[in-house]
Design a protein around this motif. Structure first.
Motif, short mmCIF file in Angstrom:
data_model
loop_
_atom_site.label_atom_id
_atom_site.label_comp_id
_atom_site.label_asym_id
_atom_site.label_seq_id
_atom_site.Cartn_x
_atom_site.Cartn_y
_atom_site.Cartn_z
N LYS A 74 35.74 46.92 42.69
CA LYS A 74 36.17 48.21 43.21
C LYS A 74 35.27 49.34 42.71
O LYS A 74 35.05 50.33 43.39
CB LYS A 74 37.63 48.49 42.78
CG LYS A 74 38.65 47.63 43.54
CD LYS A 74 40.07 47.91 43.12
CE LYS A 74 41.05 47.09 43.97
NZ LYS A 74 42.44 47.17 43.44
N ARG A 75 34.69 49.15 41.54
CA ARG A 75 33.89 50.20 40.92
C ARG A 75 32.55 50.37 41.64
O ARG A 75 32.10 51.47 41.90
CB ARG A 75 33.61 49.84 39.46
CG ARG A 75 32.81 50.85 38.68
CD ARG A 75 32.50 50.32 37.28
NE ARG A 75 31.56 49.19 37.30
CZ ARG A 75 31.82 48.00 36.75
NH1 ARG A 75 33.00 47.77 36.18
NH2 ARG A 75 30.94 47.02 36.80
N ASN A 111 34.01 40.85 31.29
CA ASN A 111 33.56 42.23 31.46
C ASN A 111 32.25 42.52 30.72
O ASN A 111 32.09 43.56 30.08
CB ASN A 111 34.65 43.19 30.99
CG ASN A 111 34.47 44.57 31.65
OD1 ASN A 111 34.00 44.66 32.79
ND2 ASN A 111 34.82 45.61 30.93
N THR A 120 41.21 40.94 35.89
CA THR A 120 41.20 42.42 35.93
C THR A 120 39.76 42.93 35.92
O THR A 120 39.38 43.81 36.70
CB THR A 120 41.95 42.97 34.72
OG1 THR A 120 43.31 42.54 34.76
CG2 THR A 120 41.91 44.50 34.69
N ARG A 169 38.15 45.10 38.93
CA ARG A 169 37.68 46.48 38.66
C ARG A 169 36.19 46.63 39.00
O ARG A 169 35.76 47.62 39.56
CB ARG A 169 37.93 46.84 37.20
CG ARG A 169 39.39 47.19 36.94
CD ARG A 169 39.65 47.64 35.54
NE ARG A 169 41.08 47.95 35.32
CZ ARG A 169 41.64 47.96 34.11
NH1 ARG A 169 40.91 47.70 33.01
NH2 ARG A 169 42.93 48.23 33.97
#
Ligand SMILES: NC(=O)c1ccc[n+]([C@@H]2O[C@H](COP(=O)([O-])OP(=O)(O)OC[C@H]3O[C@@H](n4cnc5c(N)ncnc54)[C@H](O)[C@@H]3O)[C@@H](O)[C@H]2O)c1
Ligand SMILES: O=C[C@H](O)CS(=O)(=O)O
Length: 476
Positions: free
Chosen positions: A54-55, A10, A47, A51
């Motif tokens: 999708k973000r 991330n 994850t 994310r």
């Protein structure tokens, strides 16, 4: 003090509970310490990718900019990256520099291809009764791509996965080989600097049996891009169920040298290519079939050339052959050579091992059922076998569970055309060896050499899916 390399999740550098040393493959000294991912970090990485996907979607022109910038940054750091490859893989510094420039090219090709992803108009009104409908297709990213790479070309083969995945608009969870992970971590630095949004690239390091298995079981991953051994590839394919997977696997590649070939060109190409990267190349020259009219000359010239090659410190620019990935692999090959000799093979040149270093070795009098012939050697060793007719050569070349690429040296268009059509593999290289690859060309194997195609344009097709849209007009 050796550097400690963290996981990349991330957009952040993350520690874990465990570390492992990365060794200099020539002398066994630690060159880095990596944080090893546990199940928690694998879960966090997937994850993060899901994310991110999708973000926000990254527009194609931005994907182009990011990949082009990454390619430029990689070349700006070429010397540093080449040193990394030479230390962690053991490849010679000359080979390492070459690999870095190829990897940068692979990213640039991916950048260019990111602008060429499109669907097509379907002439649906040409089907009776559908005059008032219109149809077209769109091509969309799959979502989360898992990229798993082998030890031997950590730069180019990683870029062959991450480049197309990002070009196609996917987010990536990347696992390098645990023996050669340093380049991958530096590549994450480069993508961070090139502006890739956080979460679009995540790197988890660690043993395939733990980290790889955990990734295979994570149902949130939409596509697996695997390069490695056939046995592991099959294991992965069996774990992922209906989800798509691309497998770039093993080989024992043949090269045919016909009687009308330019002898010295064929000798140079086969001998130098067979020993490149200490023979640890998936498409390495392993089985050479030479027409009996030039067989003795070929063997004599190849042995003479092999004797001139320097085995030694991969950081020395005059070295031709560095160490294999570890001494265990070199001992495996030494055992195969001894077995072959016991069964009647002859060592024309080489055969001696010193730790992880193996001399460039040429075998003759090899039987197709010997491990040195029918299994993947992945070492600085090749076999030379004579034949009388092209039918015999084709039959021997095709007598393999693998089918990645083949080389053919001939000046006859008819022979070349016949070989191109009858060799059972993913690529036939005329007037060069099986180990030729241009990074933009389609690349992938048949049989136990894998499924799917790489090369950015082809990998992008596999990392996207097509959807048809049909519009019924209100009209009459
Ligand atoms: N066809 C190609 O393009 C190509 C290119 C390079 C290498 N290779 C092949 O790769 C092999 C050599 O590389 P290697 O020794 O790193 O291969 P390998 O199969 O041992 O490992 C490849 C990758 O898979 C991971 N892995 C191991 N077990 C796993 C599991 N259970 N689940 C998921 N991942 C797992 C490893 O950690 C590594 O990252 C040779 O067979 C060679 O032919 C093929
Ligand atoms: O090991 C096999 C690889 O495909 C080599 S290359 O990086 O594609 O040349």
């Amino acid at each position: 003090m050796i550097p400690k390399i963290k996981l990349f999740i991330n957009g952040q550098w993350v520690e874990s509970d465990q570390t492992e040393k990365v060794l200099n493959k020539a002398n066994g000294e630690p060159v880095a310490e990596i944080y090893v991912a546990g199940l928690k970090e694998v879960e966090q990485a997937v994850t993060s990718a899901q994310r991110a996907f999708k973000r926000e979607k990254i527009a194609p022109y931005r994907r182009y900019d990011i990949l082009k910038r990454a390619s430029e940054l990689l070349m700006e750091r070429q010397e540093e990256m080449a040193l990394t490859l030479s230390l962690e893989v053991g490849k010679t510094i000359r080979e390492a520099r070459m690999e870095v420039s190829r990897a940068a090219q692979t990213l640039l090709i991916s950048a260019e291809e990111s602008k060429r992803i499109h669907g097509e108009i379907i002439p649906i009104s040409s089907s009776p009764g559908n005059e008032n409908r219109r149809a077209w297709t769109i091509r969309q990213p799959l979502g989360v791509v898992c990229a798993i790479t082998p030890f031997n070309f950590p730069a180019n083969l990683t870029c062959h996965k991450i480049g197309p995945a990002i070009a196609a608009g996917n987010a990536v969870v990347y696992k390098p080989a645990s023996t050669t992970p340093i380049f991958g971590a530096k590549l994450c630095e480069i993508f961070l600097e090139s502006g890739l949004p956080k979460g679009y690239l995540n790197m988890v390091m660690g043993p395939g049996s733990v980290v790889g298995d955990a990734l295979a079981k994570d149902q949130r991953i939409d596509f697996y891009s695997f390069t490695g051994s056939t046995s592991v590839g099959l294991k992965l394919k069996n774990s992922v169920g209906l989800r798509p997977v691309s497998l770039e696997l093993g080989s024992n590649s043949p090269t045919i040298v016909h009687g009308d070939a330019d002898l010295m060109v064929a000798v140079e190409a086969c001998t130098r290519s067979a020993f490149a990267n200490a023979g640890q190349v998936c498409i390495s020259v392993q089985r050479v079939y030479v027409h009996n009219s030039i067989y003795n000359d070929f063997c004599q010239q190849a042995a003479a050339l092999a004797k001139t090659l320097k085995v030694g410190d991969p950081l020395d620019p005059t070295t031709d052959i560095g160490p294999m990935i570890n001494e265990k692999e070199a001992i495996r090959v030494e055992g195969w050579l001894q077995e072959a000799v016991t069964e009647g093979a002859k060592i024309l040149v080489g055969g001696k091992r010193n730790g992880p270093f193996l001399e460039p070795t040429i075998l003759t009098n090899v039987h197709p059922k010997m491990k040195c012939s029918c299994q993947e050697l992945f070492a600085p060793v090749f076999n030379v076998v004579s034949y009388n007719t092209i039918d015999e050569a084709l039959a021997m070349a095709n007598d393999s569970n693998y089918g990645l690429q083949a080389g053919v040296f001939t000046n006859s268009l008819d022979i070349a055309s016949r070989c191109a059509e009858e060799l059972e593999c993913g690529g036939v290289i005329i007037n060069d060896v099986s180990a030729f690859r241009a990074d933009l060309m389609p690349y992938g194997g048949w049989k136990e050499s894998g499924t799917g195609k790489e090369g950015p344009r082809y990998a992008i097709e596999e990392m996207t899916r097509e959807k048809v849209v049909v519009l019924k007009l209100k009209g009459k």
